[in-house]
Design a protein around this motif. Structure first.
Motif, short mmCIF file in Angstrom:
data_model
loop_
_atom_site.label_atom_id
_atom_site.label_comp_id
_atom_site.label_asym_id
_atom_site.label_seq_id
_atom_site.Cartn_x
_atom_site.Cartn_y
_atom_site.Cartn_z
N ASN A 224 72.55 -62.91 76.99
CA ASN A 224 73.86 -63.22 76.44
C ASN A 224 73.78 -63.20 74.93
O ASN A 224 72.81 -63.69 74.34
CB ASN A 224 74.31 -64.60 76.94
CG ASN A 224 75.77 -64.85 76.68
OD1 ASN A 224 76.52 -63.95 76.29
ND2 ASN A 224 76.20 -66.08 76.89
N ALA A 225 74.78 -62.65 74.30
CA ALA A 225 74.79 -62.53 72.83
C ALA A 225 76.22 -62.22 72.41
O ALA A 225 77.06 -61.86 73.24
CB ALA A 225 73.85 -61.41 72.39
N PRO A 226 76.51 -62.32 71.09
CA PRO A 226 77.85 -61.91 70.64
C PRO A 226 78.11 -60.44 70.97
O PRO A 226 77.19 -59.64 71.07
CB PRO A 226 77.78 -62.12 69.12
CG PRO A 226 76.67 -63.09 68.90
CD PRO A 226 75.68 -62.84 70.00
N LEU A 227 79.38 -60.11 71.11
CA LEU A 227 79.76 -58.72 71.41
C LEU A 227 79.61 -57.90 70.13
O LEU A 227 80.26 -58.18 69.12
CB LEU A 227 81.20 -58.66 71.91
CG LEU A 227 81.51 -59.53 73.13
CD1 LEU A 227 82.99 -59.43 73.49
CD2 LEU A 227 80.63 -59.17 74.33
N GLN A 228 78.75 -56.89 70.19
CA GLN A 228 78.52 -56.06 69.00
C GLN A 228 78.68 -54.57 69.28
O GLN A 228 78.45 -53.74 68.41
CB GLN A 228 77.10 -56.31 68.47
CG GLN A 228 76.90 -57.71 67.92
CD GLN A 228 75.61 -57.84 67.16
OE1 GLN A 228 74.56 -57.97 67.76
NE2 GLN A 228 75.69 -57.77 65.85
N ALA A 229 79.03 -54.24 70.52
CA ALA A 229 79.10 -52.84 70.90
C ALA A 229 80.28 -52.63 71.85
O ALA A 229 80.82 -53.58 72.42
CB ALA A 229 77.81 -52.42 71.59
N ILE A 230 80.67 -51.37 71.99
CA ILE A 230 81.68 -50.99 72.98
C ILE A 230 80.97 -50.17 74.06
O ILE A 230 80.21 -49.24 73.75
CB ILE A 230 82.82 -50.17 72.35
CG1 ILE A 230 83.46 -50.95 71.19
CG2 ILE A 230 83.87 -49.82 73.41
CD1 ILE A 230 84.13 -52.24 71.57
N LEU A 231 81.23 -50.52 75.30
CA LEU A 231 80.66 -49.81 76.45
C LEU A 231 81.77 -49.02 77.13
O LEU A 231 82.85 -49.54 77.38
CB LEU A 231 80.07 -50.82 77.44
CG LEU A 231 79.77 -50.32 78.85
CD1 LEU A 231 78.60 -49.35 78.87
CD2 LEU A 231 79.48 -51.50 79.79
N LYS A 232 81.47 -47.77 77.44
CA LYS A 232 82.32 -46.96 78.33
C LYS A 232 81.54 -46.76 79.62
O LYS A 232 80.42 -46.25 79.60
CB LYS A 232 82.63 -45.61 77.69
CG LYS A 232 83.41 -44.66 78.60
CD LYS A 232 83.48 -43.27 77.97
CE LYS A 232 84.20 -42.29 78.89
NZ LYS A 232 84.14 -40.91 78.35
N LEU A 233 82.11 -47.18 80.72
CA LEU A 233 81.43 -47.06 82.01
C LEU A 233 82.21 -46.07 82.88
O LEU A 233 83.41 -46.25 83.10
CB LEU A 233 81.35 -48.43 82.68
CG LEU A 233 80.64 -48.51 84.03
CD1 LEU A 233 79.20 -48.01 83.95
CD2 LEU A 233 80.66 -49.96 84.55
N ASP A 234 81.50 -45.05 83.34
CA ASP A 234 82.07 -44.06 84.27
C ASP A 234 81.80 -44.56 85.68
O ASP A 234 80.66 -44.56 86.15
CB ASP A 234 81.41 -42.70 84.02
CG ASP A 234 81.99 -41.60 84.90
OD1 ASP A 234 82.57 -41.92 85.96
OD2 ASP A 234 81.84 -40.43 84.52
N LEU A 235 82.85 -45.01 86.35
CA LEU A 235 82.66 -45.63 87.67
C LEU A 235 82.38 -44.60 88.75
O LEU A 235 81.93 -44.95 89.84
CB LEU A 235 83.92 -46.44 88.04
CG LEU A 235 84.17 -47.63 87.11
CD1 LEU A 235 85.58 -48.15 87.29
CD2 LEU A 235 83.15 -48.73 87.36
N LEU A 236 82.60 -43.33 88.44
CA LEU A 236 82.31 -42.28 89.42
C LEU A 236 80.82 -41.92 89.41
O LEU A 236 80.18 -41.83 90.46
CB LEU A 236 83.15 -41.04 89.11
CG LEU A 236 83.11 -39.92 90.13
CD1 LEU A 236 83.73 -40.36 91.45
CD2 LEU A 236 83.86 -38.69 89.59
N THR A 237 80.26 -41.79 88.22
CA THR A 237 78.86 -41.35 88.10
C THR A 237 77.92 -42.49 87.73
O THR A 237 76.71 -42.35 87.84
CB THR A 237 78.73 -40.27 87.02
OG1 THR A 237 79.08 -40.87 85.76
CG2 THR A 237 79.65 -39.09 87.30
N GLY A 238 78.46 -43.59 87.27
CA GLY A 238 77.62 -44.68 86.77
C GLY A 238 77.12 -44.46 85.35
O GLY A 238 76.42 -45.29 84.78
N LYS A 239 77.50 -43.33 84.76
CA LYS A 239 77.02 -43.01 83.40
C LYS A 239 77.64 -43.97 82.38
O LYS A 239 78.82 -44.30 82.48
CB LYS A 239 77.41 -41.56 83.08
CG LYS A 239 76.76 -41.01 81.85
CD LYS A 239 77.19 -39.57 81.60
CE LYS A 239 76.87 -39.22 80.15
NZ LYS A 239 77.73 -38.18 79.62
#
Ligand code: FE2
Length: 494
Positions: A398-413
């Motif tokens: 757990n840590a402060p939010l420092q990044a943006i994640l894009k999650l592809d729910l079809l491929t898991g990429k």
């Protein structure tokens, strides 16, 4: 405590002293064209990014004991057709804000834990609530509304951000009513002949809880309203919709009001989480008044925010950010000294609900620390492929939010754009490109606090390729404290 944090600093993705400075009040109100820009603002990006959050983390010099108790301050970032970008911020002139600014004193306790100075004797039996209007801001029915879940909305002028006053949604609400800060935008509602609508809810908690659901047409008129009673106390911050259902997670909590009434604790500190008790998933039909509400039990966990929900055959899928336990600031501790490693991270889970068998399966979609999820608004309530969310720089803990994640729910990429070590992110707002042909064709707008410069930036990322250099970074002349939620409208207000 500070020494304890200092010893850990070498292993952290961030500097705790810099992170703490993002909680400094911003008492000033600005109004200017942003001129310090790296990159180029896309010509097609035209509209207004409205964003809400606590602007004051102290009242007349007295520090708040919880950041969620701060007075709401709206930011409007207007992207003009000529490529210019204008910034404006204004406090919501709520009744309590005006009283405290005029009197020079702290007059209210905060719901989440802030006590007036003077100990319990100065707080006992003081249960008046200050509507701080600090959680979300939406533009709907030609009205700009600042939302806070325990009271009525405040209306503002979308051009100037001047406060108009409390808004009762054309008589839908009465004085003393509340409405949640997490409305859902249905892009094509069955209740409105396939036109968009806004779905929202209110909760009246008690020994049992009354949930009222409201649906509004684009002109702001009420399409439907229905109420349902569920057993037990409810702490429900957010909900999700599908074309036919509203979905609520009733977290396993109880509320003991006496320490609050007697002046020892804030109301939020009187909520107890029961990890061995199940959460309840409440499924309320939107379109079939004769169909009964269903309540299903699921494994425990605490949910503030949902990502999305959708229907497939007789199944409903609900994606949510769930914590193993309720993250709370303990009484008499400083939230700025939070030891993140002692708190559970928010992680993304998928609940698969079979309506016929009345079963629920829970599956983890993402284990890294996440908060503030957002998706393409055209896919709300529908099957979707991409989610965007704030996340920690490291993939564990757990840590402060420092990044943006894009999650592809079809491929898991996954794609990750990190602003560590000096950057701290807010909620990513996805704006679809005009005439987009894929779900991720759009821009991700995010406000970043730069802890090194003690200033904030508006960053525009490419939704299709999140990891590449920002399309543009717009440097503000000052900082904006960590915020909560916001929305985009294609109307340009200045
Ligand atoms: Fe929220």
């Amino acid at each position: 405590m500070t020494n304890l944090i200092d010893k850990k600093t070498k292993n952290l993705s961030y500097n705790p002293q810099q992170w703490q400075q993002g909680y400094q009040s911003q008492p000033n109100e600005y109004d200017y064209f942003i001129e310090d820009i790296d990159g180029k603002v896309p010509e097609q990006l035209q509209g207004t990014f409205f964003r809400n959050g606590p602007g004051l983390l102290d009242v007349q010099g007295i520090p708040l004991q919880h950041p969620f108790d701060g007075d709401g301050m709206i930011c409007a970032i207007s992207f003009l057709p000529n490529g210019k970008v204008h910034f404006r911020n204004r406090f919501v002139r709520t009744e309590g804000y005006v009283q405290e600014q005029n009197s020079g004193e702290m007059l209210y306790r905060g719901v989440f834990g802030t006590q007036k100075p003077g100990g319990w004797l100065n707080n006992v039996f003081d249960v008046k609530v200050k509507n701080i209007a600090n959680t979300n801001v939406i533009y709907w029915g030609k009205k700009l509304l600042a939302l806070w879940e325990a009271a009525e909305p405040y209306r503002l002028d979308p051009k100037t951000l001047e406060t108009v006053g409390i808004d009762y949604l054309d008589g839908v609400l009465n004085s003393g009513d509340s409405i949640s800060a997490h409305p859902c935008f249905d892009p094509a509602s069955k209740l409105n002949n396939g036109e968009p609508c806004l779905v929202n809810f209110s909760i009246k908690p008690g020994l049992s809880s009354k949930i009222t659901i409201y649906e509004f047409a684009p002109n702001g008129s009420l399409l439907s309203r229905h109420s349902h009673t569920v057993p037990g106390f409810s702490f429900i911050h957010d909900f999700a919709i599908t074309p036919n259902y509203c979905l609520f997670l009733q977290n396993p909590v109880t509320f003991n009001p006496f320490p609050y009434i007697l002046g020892f604790k804030g109301a939020g500190e009187c909520v107890d989480f029961h990890p061995k008790k199940p959460s309840k998933l409440i499924i309320i039909p939107r379109t079939s008044p004769d169909e009964k509400m269903k309540t299903l039990e699921i494994n425990s966990g605490f949910v503030f925010h949902h990502v999305n929900a959708f229907e497939e055959g007789n199944n409903i899928y609900l994606d949510s950010i769930s914590y193993q336990s309720l993250p709370q600031v303990q009484p008499d501790t400083d939230y700025k000294e939070t030891d993140f490693e002692r708190l559970d991270p928010g992680q993304i889970y998928r609940f698969k609900i079979n309506l016929d068998r009345e079963t629920v399966n829970k599956e983890m979609l993402e284990s890294r620390c996440c908060e503030f999820p957002y998706i393409n608004p055209n896919n709300i309530g529908r099957n979707y492929r991409y989610l965007f969310t704030g996340t920690a720089h490291n993939d564990q803990g757990n840590a402060p939010l420092q990044a943006i994640l894009k999650l592809d729910l079809l491929t898991g990429k996954k794609q990750i754009h990190s602003f560590a070590p000096q950057g701290y992110v807010g909620e990513p707002i996805f704006v679809p490109k005009p005439n987009a042909t894929s779900e991720d064709q759009g821009w991700v707008l995010v406000m970043i606090y730069d802890g090194h410069k003690h200033r904030s930036d508006i960053v525009i990322l490419d939704g299709e390729n999140l990891e590449k250099e920002p399309i543009a970074t717009l440097h503000l002349k000052h900082h904006i404290p960590y915020g909560l939620h916001g929305n985009w409208t294609s109307e340009v207000f200045i």
